[in-house]
Design an enzyme around this catalytic site. Structure first.
Site, PDB file in Angstrom:
ATOM      1  N   ASN A 138      -3.862 -17.622  13.842  1.00 28.07           N
ATOM      2  CA  ASN A 138      -3.704 -18.005  15.247  1.00 28.07           C
ATOM      3  C   ASN A 138      -4.633 -19.154  15.633  1.00 28.07           C
ATOM      4  O   ASN A 138      -4.233 -20.085  16.343  1.00 28.07           O
ATOM      5  CB  ASN A 138      -3.973 -16.798  16.155  1.00 28.07           C
ATOM      6  CG  ASN A 138      -2.764 -15.889  16.287  1.00 28.07           C
ATOM      7  OD1 ASN A 138      -1.627 -16.340  16.186  1.00 28.07           O
ATOM      8  ND2 ASN A 138      -3.007 -14.606  16.508  1.00 28.07           N
TER       9      ASN A 138
ATOM     10  N   HIS B 107      -0.592 -19.771  18.376  1.00 28.58           N
ATOM     11  CA  HIS B 107       0.099 -18.487  18.552  1.00 28.58           C
ATOM     12  C   HIS B 107       1.586 -18.539  18.240  1.00 28.58           C
ATOM     13  O   HIS B 107       2.142 -17.536  17.759  1.00 28.58           O
ATOM     14  CB  HIS B 107      -0.144 -17.980  19.975  1.00 28.58           C
ATOM     15  CG  HIS B 107      -1.544 -17.500  20.190  1.00 28.58           C
ATOM     16  ND1 HIS B 107      -1.991 -16.263  19.771  1.00 28.58           N
ATOM     17  CD2 HIS B 107      -2.619 -18.100  20.766  1.00 28.58           C
ATOM     18  CE1 HIS B 107      -3.252 -16.114  20.089  1.00 28.58           C
ATOM     19  NE2 HIS B 107      -3.672 -17.216  20.692  1.00 28.58           N
TER      20      HIS B 107
ATOM     21  N   ASP C 200       3.244 -15.776  15.941  1.00 28.41           N
ATOM     22  CA  ASP C 200       4.396 -14.945  16.294  1.00 28.41           C
ATOM     23  C   ASP C 200       5.461 -14.985  15.206  1.00 28.41           C
ATOM     24  O   ASP C 200       6.093 -13.961  14.903  1.00 28.41           O
ATOM     25  CB  ASP C 200       4.997 -15.428  17.615  1.00 28.41           C
ATOM     26  CG  ASP C 200       4.115 -15.097  18.817  1.00 28.41           C
ATOM     27  OD1 ASP C 200       3.163 -14.308  18.643  1.00 28.41           O
ATOM     28  OD2 ASP C 200       4.372 -15.641  19.901  1.00 28.41           O
TER      29      ASP C 200
ATOM     30  N   GLU D  55      -1.768  -7.376  15.070  1.00 29.65           N
ATOM     31  CA  GLU D  55      -1.267  -7.533  13.700  1.00 29.65           C
ATOM     32  C   GLU D  55      -1.244  -6.218  12.935  1.00 29.65           C
ATOM     33  O   GLU D  55      -1.156  -6.192  11.702  1.00 29.65           O
ATOM     34  CB  GLU D  55      -2.131  -8.545  12.948  1.00 29.65           C
ATOM     35  CG  GLU D  55      -3.568  -8.107  12.700  1.00 29.65           C
ATOM     36  CD  GLU D  55      -4.519  -8.469  13.827  1.00 29.65           C
ATOM     37  OE1 GLU D  55      -5.715  -8.614  13.548  1.00 29.65           O
ATOM     38  OE2 GLU D  55      -4.062  -8.601  14.980  1.00 29.65           O
TER      39      GLU D  55
END
Length: 363
Positions: free
Chosen positions: A247, A252, A256, A282
């Protein structure tokens, strides 16, 4: 979906439906009462043939119907998981009996009162169709059954069997039955909308997997089965290694994509009877029904290798740490989760990208 060639796959169960639809387990319990009752009624009707003349169809089919219902009740009682085919088969037995006896009375020997008492059972066919089959399939079966009766009535009219009382009874019969099918369809669609809304509450919006709320709910039921039936149950908890760095380095949106790819990977390597859950961030879990510890550890190893083989540019490589625990009869949801979670953190401490087992039962 299960991956082709995976020796771990093969079950064809629907745990989400069973969990969220209270009618699913209720069908089996009701059938265990109704099947023996149906067998008894068929025998009583057959025995009554000595006092009152039965048509040849009833004399032949009623003993067969009683025997069939009895055998299905025994199978369903001894083997609960057979409900997926026992209940539809019971439905087909009733349909076959009704079609045969009504065909005899419509084509060969019309009832003086207009319709045979067997016609009282016709709505049961529609109700059971919507209980045992998918909605569209149930509508097709109900309409096909009604069409078959209409064609039989039409053939009977060509033979000149029917008088005014027969035509009046048949007109009301078909009008009422069309109304039954339409109303049942509406009710089932309302119920399906409720189930879909309820399912949304148990679904993670990013990955499409079930969420922590779902796991808390299903763990209670699965642990009850462990205590009552002694069936094996295992739990995997896994965590993506170094996900924060993904990240931080790539943003992000890439993170994702990684989570979605991991979710797809999990679903490709588990059975339909297993539950893949996103716990948050996660961290993921997989609840493995009918799975002892050794089999769960082997699956965890395959999952670890499958994640390592994932390629999600621009991320260079992925790995997961996995904790595995098997449920004991004394377990609560909290103790089982705690044992698997401790095994996960042990895998993290020992270098990550590995599988560890939690053996000690925490009271």
């Amino acid at each position: 979906m299960a991956q082709a060639g995976n020796p771990y796959t093969g079950a064809n169960l629907y745990p989400t439906l069973e969990l969220l639809d209270p009618l699913h387990p209720l069908r089996r319990r009701m059938a265990l009462w109704l099947l023996p009752l149906g067998a008894l009624l068929a025998l009583v009707a057959f025995a009554a043939s000595r006092a009152a003349e039965l048509d040849p169809v009833d004399r032949f089919l009623l003993p067969f119907l009683a025997l069939g219902f009895s055998l299905l009740a025994i199978i369903l009682w001894r083997f609960p998981r057979t409900s997926s085919w026992v209940l539809p088969l019971a439905h087909l037995l009733v349909v076959g009996y009704l079609l045969t006896t009504l065909a005899y009375q419509l084509l060969i020997r019309p009832n003086p009162m207009g319709l045979s008492p067997a016609a009282y059972w016709v709505p049961f066919v529609y109700f059971s169709s919507f209980l045992f089959f998918q909605t569209r399939q149930a509508v097709r079966l109900a309409l096909l059954y009604l069409l078959a009766l209409f064609l039989l009535s039409l053939l009977g009219s060509f033979r000149g069997h029917f008088h005014a009382e027969h035509l009046n009874a048949l007109a009301q019969f078909f009008g009422a039955n069309l109304a039954y099918v339409g109303l049942l369809y509406m009710l089932v669609r309302v119920r399906e909308g409720y189930l879909e809304a309820r399912l949304d509450a148990y679904t993670d919006p990013l990955t499409g997997l079930r969420n922590r709320r779902y796991l808390d709910l299903v763990l209670e039921r699965e642990l009850f089965r462990v205590r009552r039936y002694g069936r094996p149950l295992s739990l995997l908890i896994m965590d993506l290694d170094h996900f924060k760095q993904v990240n931080d380095r790539y943003g992000h949106p890439v993170g994702d994509r990684v989570l979605k790819a991991l979710a797809r990977c999990l679903e490709e390597h588990i059975r339909q009877s297993d539950r893949a859950v996103r716990l948050g961030g996660e961290e993921f879990a997989i609840l493995l029904a009918e799975t002892p510890l050794a089999q769960a550890v082997r699956l965890a190893g395959r999952l670890r290798q499958a994640v390592a083989a994932l390629r999600i540019p621009p991320v260079e490589g992925l790995s997961v740490s996995i904790g595995v625990a098997q449920a004991h009869p004394e377990d609560s949801p909290l103790s089982l989760l705690k044992r698997a979670d401790d095994a996960l953190y042990q895998a993290k401490r020992r270098g990550k990208n590995r599988v560890e087992v939690g053996y000690t039962l925490l009271c």
